[in-house]
Motif scaffolding. Structure first.
Motif, short mmCIF file in Angstrom:
data_model
loop_
_atom_site.label_atom_id
_atom_site.label_comp_id
_atom_site.label_asym_id
_atom_site.label_seq_id
_atom_site.Cartn_x
_atom_site.Cartn_y
_atom_site.Cartn_z
N THR A 276 -3.60 0.49 -6.09
CA THR A 276 -4.49 1.74 -6.09
C THR A 276 -4.97 0.40 -7.38
O THR A 276 -6.16 1.20 -7.79
CB THR A 276 -4.01 2.70 -6.20
OG1 THR A 276 -2.92 2.83 -7.45
CG2 THR A 276 -2.84 3.09 -4.91
N ASN B 271 0.81 -0.99 -0.31
CA ASN B 271 0.27 0.23 -0.11
C ASN B 271 0.73 1.44 -0.40
O ASN B 271 1.53 1.31 1.16
CB ASN B 271 -1.03 0.40 1.01
CG ASN B 271 -1.85 1.41 1.19
OD1 ASN B 271 -1.96 2.50 0.45
ND2 ASN B 271 -3.36 0.68 1.77
N PHE C 2 -5.48 9.17 0.56
CA PHE C 2 -4.07 10.44 0.18
C PHE C 2 -4.41 10.62 -1.52
O PHE C 2 -4.09 11.36 -2.11
CB PHE C 2 -3.20 10.06 -0.10
CG PHE C 2 -2.40 10.28 0.94
CD1 PHE C 2 -1.37 11.38 1.72
CD2 PHE C 2 -2.13 8.97 1.36
CE1 PHE C 2 -1.03 11.23 3.34
CE2 PHE C 2 -0.67 8.93 2.80
CZ PHE C 2 -1.07 10.20 4.50
N ASP D 39 0.05 4.28 0.70
CA ASP D 39 -0.06 4.82 1.88
C ASP D 39 0.76 5.16 2.97
O ASP D 39 1.44 6.25 3.81
CB ASP D 39 -1.45 4.75 2.60
CG ASP D 39 -2.69 5.57 1.54
OD1 ASP D 39 -2.60 5.88 0.48
OD2 ASP D 39 -3.86 5.69 2.13
N TYR E 183 -0.76 9.35 -4.77
CA TYR E 183 -0.02 8.12 -4.96
C TYR E 183 -1.27 7.19 -6.13
O TYR E 183 -0.81 5.69 -5.81
CB TYR E 183 -0.45 7.30 -3.95
CG TYR E 183 1.00 8.32 -2.40
CD1 TYR E 183 1.77 8.75 -3.37
CD2 TYR E 183 0.24 8.51 -1.55
CE1 TYR E 183 2.84 9.19 -2.13
CE2 TYR E 183 1.22 9.22 -0.24
CZ TYR E 183 2.14 9.20 -0.86
OH TYR E 183 3.17 10.16 -0.30
N SER F 258 -6.56 5.01 -1.79
CA SER F 258 -5.67 5.73 -0.32
C SER F 258 -7.15 6.79 -0.12
O SER F 258 -7.42 8.18 -0.01
CB SER F 258 -4.63 5.92 -1.50
OG SER F 258 -4.47 7.01 -0.76
#
Length: 287
Positions: free
Chosen positions: A222, A203, A241, A205, A245, A239
């Motif tokens: 992702t 991941n 974010f 993150d 990403y 995610s």
């Protein structure tokens, strides 16, 4: 909140309706390409070729034939090492499909094949309950450990917060999954010394929380959003974010370069749009 249903409804109601109706979105999910990347890696003494395959999701939408084609493509690249980015499985399992193990056993790389766990590798054995995986299973950890042993028998070493020297000048480390494990990047890179470092973590993150610099971080998870729309990008990325990403080259803590692959398999919806699955070849050179 953006949901899968909302994404599909927007696709069907917009300019992609004809493509999806004609099966193009489904077809895109099963056509893959090889992406090639050249980068310098500090600490490396001689070139290194890395094949990176992630998010196979063998199970609901992906069978032995797809995995076999990806293995063939990876072998054709003649990489020094093959790295797998997790989410090998996506099915409630009583027994690991023998076809998956047979295909992974065909991977060829002189420095070995290494993998990490992803969130679906937890769910497939019953770590958490879902409509797809059913109820929690008390024996999920023991069953997955048996799978790790079967992978080892197929030539695939699972790295869970640990690492290995590939050569005198390069170290590979792998972390546990961010969502359901307790990833420890420091433990994965411990022992690297002055070697060049490769870190595999499912991941992306985890990137802002890296405790120390890494020469190159490889991530998946992702799927690039899996469904992307012209001009808008991916309506949904798993995610915290957002798009930061989603895919491609990004930067983590300590200015650590990272590559987030679009992955190979399918999850949630049996289709992709403008987001081709990829086997990534990284040609790394000394600085």
């Amino acid at each position: 909140m953006v949901t899968r249903r909302a994404v599909l409804r927007s696709l069907l109601g917009g300019g992609s309706a004809l493509a999806l109706g004609g099966g193009v979105g489904v077809a895109q999910g099963y056509r893959f390409g090889v992406t090639r990347h050249a980068r310098a890696l500090p600490g490396l003494h001689s070139p290194l070729r890395v094949a990176f395959l992630t998010d196979l999701h063998h199970g609901l939408f992906i069978g032995d034939g797809s995995v076999g084609a990806w293995v063939d493509a990876a072998n054709d690249l003649r990489a020094d090492v093959v790295l797998l980015g997790g989410d090998l499985l996506d099915a409630r399992l009583d027994d690991v499909p023998p076809g998956l193990l047979r295909q992974l056993a065909r991977l060829r790389a002189p420095l070995g094949t290494f993998s990490v766990w992803g969130n679906h590798d937890y769910g497939s054995f019953g770590r958490y309950a879902s409509r797809h995986y059913g109820p929690v299973r008390a024996d999920w950890a023991a069953r997955r450990e048996r799978f790790a042993g079967q992978l080892a028998g197929a030539g695939v070493t699972v790295l869970r917060d640990e690492g290995r020297p590939l050569r005198d000048d390069v170290w590979v480390g792998g972390t546990d999954d961010l969502w359901f494990g307790k990833p420890d990047a420091a433990a994965a890179l411990a022992g690297a010394g002055a070697r060049a470092t490769l870190l595999v973590t499912h991941n992306p993150d985890l990137l802002p929380a890296l405790p120390r610099p890494a020469g190159l971080v490889l991530c998946g998870h992702t799927h690039g959003g899996q469904v992307r729309l012209p001009l808008l990008g991916a309506p949904m990325v798993p995610s915290a974010f957002g798009q930061r990403y989603a895919m491609g080259w990004v930067t983590g803590a300590h200015d650590s370069p990272a590559y987030v692959s679009r992955g190979l398999g399918l999850s949630g919806l049996p289709l992709r749009n403008l987001c081709e699955p990829e086997v990534a070849l990284l040609r790394l050179s000394p600085t």
